[in-house]
Design an enzyme around this catalytic site. Structure first.
Site, mmCIF file in Angstrom:
data_model
loop_
_atom_site.group_PDB
_atom_site.id
_atom_site.type_symbol
_atom_site.label_atom_id
_atom_site.label_comp_id
_atom_site.label_asym_id
_atom_site.label_seq_id
_atom_site.Cartn_x
_atom_site.Cartn_y
_atom_site.Cartn_z
ATOM 1 N N LYS A 117 56.861 54.915 40.226
ATOM 2 C CA LYS A 117 57.549 53.846 39.499
ATOM 3 C C LYS A 117 59.016 54.107 39.212
ATOM 4 C CE LYS A 117 55.568 50.772 37.250
ATOM 5 N NZ LYS A 117 55.650 49.337 37.408
ATOM 6 N N GLU A 137 64.932 45.502 30.058
ATOM 7 C CA GLU A 137 63.840 45.027 29.196
ATOM 8 C C GLU A 137 64.134 45.286 27.720
ATOM 9 O OE1 GLU A 137 59.944 45.467 32.036
ATOM 10 O OE2 GLU A 137 60.823 47.275 31.261
ATOM 11 N N SER A 170 57.414 56.288 35.185
ATOM 12 C CA SER A 170 56.143 56.102 34.493
ATOM 13 C C SER A 170 55.478 57.461 34.313
ATOM 14 C CB SER A 170 55.246 55.181 35.318
ATOM 15 O OG SER A 170 53.892 55.378 34.968
#
Ligand code: ARG
Length: 471
Positions: free
Chosen positions: A295, A302, A289
């Site tokens: 992260k 996804e 991130s």
């Protein structure tokens, strides 16, 4: 002047149909109707079809045999030059057919102008698409079997790795990771079978169907079909140039395959959460991130889930484009390639990326095993135990449901109770000491020995079948 230049500037790349028109087309009109930016990926297929067509023209005596040989030889040269980048595809040509015929005619003059005898771009494009799919789809199929192989590899190492199976995303019954991965593999097997089946249906050559009504010249369709490794010829010339079922059919196969990848991706995403932690994706197949330093996100899964929508969209484009088209060829059909190719490229890259992602992941066996504890995943096994002792299943179901309710109050698992506590919560003394091995999570999985069940040798049998399939 390089040959590259002469191919472009040779003056033969005006639209093949320009003779009928006194006026040249507007630049914006040309940009609107050309398809070379999409169909140039079939350049080598187009040439392959043209070589077969030319040699048939020679063998049937429609054009002199030596001229047919000259055309075929020059086309073979052009193919090599395109492959090696010596010829750059001229994107100002109308389509790949015009471009290649233009290059040929630049070089051979009138002999080159004989290539299109007894042929239309309508049967030519239908041929090119089939030739393209006949080699492209097996590449995709290979990628899918590579993924199955990767899953089998993980499954074989995890035949006794316990995890909870889920229904409604609620813990249901203990299974193994191997059993779970073999379920995904079986879906992929069906995807391969669907592709194989669709490949059988396109294995007929439309060449020689002409614009729509065949040819008055004595062309030999069977000869070109055989030369191009088709199992036969299409039986109706109108249908041959109007049919795009295969585009819809393959894109529908791709869509179903994407559904599987998307569902599997969803699971990978859930399994990567702190809450589940069944799987840890490798750093290579994760992203971070820009704001949250801690992260590590499952973006690849996804993106695969997200791109599924694009493939479905392409299927919708094709269905909608075909709906209401009268016979036979209509220019609408040119729109098929963009969707077909985009769907193909998307699904191929998704299968590959998924394979890298899943085969480099780490599996957290402890967490998976822990999912079998709590949640009463062994309740069915306790009911089955009572059935074996003679209790009707419906009664056993009610008895165990009551026991679960009491355990929830006591904040205990079924397997934590003593024999007398178990007798007390179930209200039956049919239960003996042998119950404990029956409700142990490992035994719960292992005792499900029905064909297709999670017991180790049942999964092993499935793996043997899967391996046979991918061979
Ligand atoms: N580029 C066309 C297609 O992809 C083939 C050419 C047929 N053109 C025509 N005007 N009949 O479908």
């Amino acid at each position: 002047m390089s040959e590259k230049k002469s191919a472009v500037d040779g003056g033969n790349h005006a639209a093949l149909w320009h003779g009928r028109f006194a006026e040249g087309p507007d630049a914006e009109a040309v940009a609107f109707e050309t398809s070379i930016h999409v169909d140039s990926r079939m350049a080598l297929d187009d040439i392959r079809g043209s070589i077969a067509h030319a040699s048939m023209l020679g063998k049937t005596g429609i054009i002199p045999a030596n001229e047919a040989d000259e055309i075929a030889a020059e086309l073979a040269k052009i193919a090599v030059e395109i492959k090696t980048g010596k010829i750059e595809i001229d994107t100002s040509a109308e389509d790949i057919h015009s471009f290649i015929e233009g290059v040929l005619t630049d070089r051979l003059g009138d002999i080159g102008r004989k290539l299109h005898t007894g042929r239309s771009r309508n049967d030519q494009i239908a041929l090119d698409e089939r030739l393209y799919l006949k080699h492209a789809v097996p590449d995709l199929r290979k990628a899918v079997t590579d993924l199955i192989a990767a899953l089998i590899d993980i499954a074989e190492k995890n035949l006794n790795t316990l995890m909870s199976g889920y229904t409604h995303m609620q813990r249901a019954q203990p299974i193994t990771l191997a059993h779970h991965l073999c379920a995904w593999s079986q879906m992929l097997v069906r995807d391969c079978c669907r592709l194989d089946d669709a490949l059988k249906r396109i294995d007929f050559s439309p060449l020689g169907s002409g614009a729509l009504a065949g040819s008055s010249l004595p062309i030999n369709r069977e000869m070109t079909a055989k030369d191009l490794d088709f199992s036969g010829v299409t039986p109706n010339s109108l249908d041959s140039v109007a049919d795009r079922d295969y585009c819809i059919e393959f894109t529908s196969c791709f869509s179903i395959l994407m559904t599987h990848l998307s569902r599997f991706s969803e699971e990978v995403i859930i399994w990567s959460t702190e809450e589940f932690k069944f799987i840890e994706l490798s750093e290579k197949w994760s992203t971070g991130s820009s704001i949250m330093p801690q992260k590590k996100n499952p973006d690849f899964a996804e993106l695969i889930r997200g791109r599924t929508g694009r493939v479905y969209g392409n299927l919708m484009v094709l269905l909608t484009m075909m709906k209401g088209l009268p016979l036979s060829y209509n220019r609408d059909l040119q729109e098929d390639k963009q969707s077909l190719f985009e769907a193909y490229d998307t699904v191929l890259s998704c299968v590959r990326i998924f394979t890298y992602m899943i085969s480099s992941a780490r599996w957290n066996k402890e967490r998976m095993k822990a999912s079998c504890v709590g949640g009463y995943a062994n309740a069915t096994d306790l009911a089955d135990y009572l059935v074996r002792k003679g209790m009707p299943f419906r009664t056993a179901h009610a008895v165990v449901a009551g026991a679960v309710r009491k355990c929830i109050e006591k904040r205990k698992n079924l397997e934590d109770l003593t024999l007398s506590e178990l007798r007390e919560v179930t209200g039956t003394d049919l239960i003996c000491n042998d119950v404990f091995e029956k409700i142990d999570p490992y035994m719960c999985a292992e005792s499900r020995r029905t064909t297709g069940g999670p017991a180790q040798d049942k999964v092993r049998e499935h793996i043997i079948e899967l391996k046979r399939f991918i061979k």
